[in-house]
Design an enzyme around this catalytic site. Structure first.
Site, short mmCIF file in Angstrom:
data_model
loop_
_atom_site.label_atom_id
_atom_site.label_comp_id
_atom_site.label_asym_id
_atom_site.label_seq_id
_atom_site.Cartn_x
_atom_site.Cartn_y
_atom_site.Cartn_z
N ASP A 31 46.00 44.08 41.97
CA ASP A 31 47.17 43.23 41.77
C ASP A 31 48.35 43.82 42.55
O ASP A 31 48.58 45.04 42.53
CB ASP A 31 47.51 43.13 40.28
CG ASP A 31 48.48 41.99 39.99
OD1 ASP A 31 48.06 41.01 39.36
OD2 ASP A 31 49.67 42.09 40.40
N ILE A 32 49.11 42.97 43.20
CA ILE A 32 50.22 43.42 44.04
C ILE A 32 51.37 43.98 43.19
O ILE A 32 52.21 44.73 43.69
CB ILE A 32 50.69 42.26 44.94
CG1 ILE A 32 51.37 42.78 46.19
CG2 ILE A 32 51.57 41.28 44.16
CD1 ILE A 32 51.59 41.72 47.26
N ASN A 88 45.07 33.75 32.26
CA ASN A 88 46.16 32.87 31.81
C ASN A 88 45.89 31.45 32.29
O ASN A 88 45.53 31.25 33.45
CB ASN A 88 47.50 33.36 32.37
CG ASN A 88 47.87 34.73 31.85
OD1 ASN A 88 47.73 35.02 30.66
ND2 ASN A 88 48.33 35.61 32.74
N VAL A 97 49.71 31.87 39.53
CA VAL A 97 48.82 31.50 40.63
C VAL A 97 47.73 30.59 40.07
O VAL A 97 46.99 30.97 39.15
CB VAL A 97 48.19 32.76 41.27
CG1 VAL A 97 47.21 32.35 42.38
CG2 VAL A 97 49.27 33.69 41.83
N HIS A 101 41.77 33.42 37.91
CA HIS A 101 41.66 34.87 38.11
C HIS A 101 41.63 35.57 36.77
O HIS A 101 42.27 35.12 35.81
CB HIS A 101 42.81 35.41 38.97
CG HIS A 101 44.18 35.02 38.49
ND1 HIS A 101 44.72 33.77 38.71
CD2 HIS A 101 45.10 35.70 37.76
CE1 HIS A 101 45.92 33.71 38.16
NE2 HIS A 101 46.18 34.86 37.56
N HIS A 103 42.40 39.17 35.02
CA HIS A 103 43.04 40.47 35.14
C HIS A 103 42.14 41.51 34.47
O HIS A 103 41.77 41.34 33.29
CB HIS A 103 44.40 40.47 34.42
CG HIS A 103 45.38 39.47 34.94
ND1 HIS A 103 46.46 39.82 35.73
CD2 HIS A 103 45.47 38.13 34.77
CE1 HIS A 103 47.17 38.73 36.01
NE2 HIS A 103 46.60 37.69 35.45
#
Ligand code: AMP
Ligand code: ZN
Length: 114
Positions: A31-32, A88, A97, A101, A103
């Site tokens: 993750d950025i 989410n 986003v 995805h 996490h």
């Protein structure tokens, strides 16, 4: 590939990401903006907007996602200490986003939900 989807662009190699795992169905990258010492995102190569948009034909993709999450946890050294896998969906969950995805978060004692 969905237009203007940042994660589709990562899958296509058009946007760089720090990859940690790839197979035919999923990719995983750091993750950025990490929320913990380990914070990796596992995503399907196929554009699916959220967990709420999954269909029966995506069931094999889900299996690959969780196998990849296990691989990431082992490779990142958090399999024994424990980790969280969370996704989410929609506004109240804080989804930013809109490409599914998961996490994978760990490396510290995590707080409770809410
Ligand atoms: P969510 O709130 O579940 O939609 O989380 C989206 C996550 O994607 C956030 O934790 C962001 O930090 C992360 N993110 C957004 N853009 C990128 C990117 N280009 N590379 C890696 N992570 C990203
Ligand atoms: Zn996408």
């Amino acid at each position: 590939m969905a237009d203007d989807c940042i994660f589709c662009k990562i899958v296509a190699g058009e946007v760089p990401a720090a990859m940690v795992y790839e197979d035919d169905h999923v990719v995983a990258f750091h993750d950025i903006s990490p929320a913990a010492p380990v914070h990796v995102l596992v995503i399907p190569r196929k554009h699916i907007a959220s967990v709420h948009d999954l269909t029966a034909e995506d069931s094999d993709v889900l299996g690959h996602i969780f196998t990849a999450a296990q691989h990431v946890a082992r490779e990142q050294g958090i399999a024994e200490s424990g980790y969280r896998v969370v996704t989410n969906a929609g506004k109240h969950a804080g989804q930013v986003v809109h490409h599914l995805h998961f996490h994978v978060i760990g490396g510290k004692m995590l707080g409770h939900f809410g």
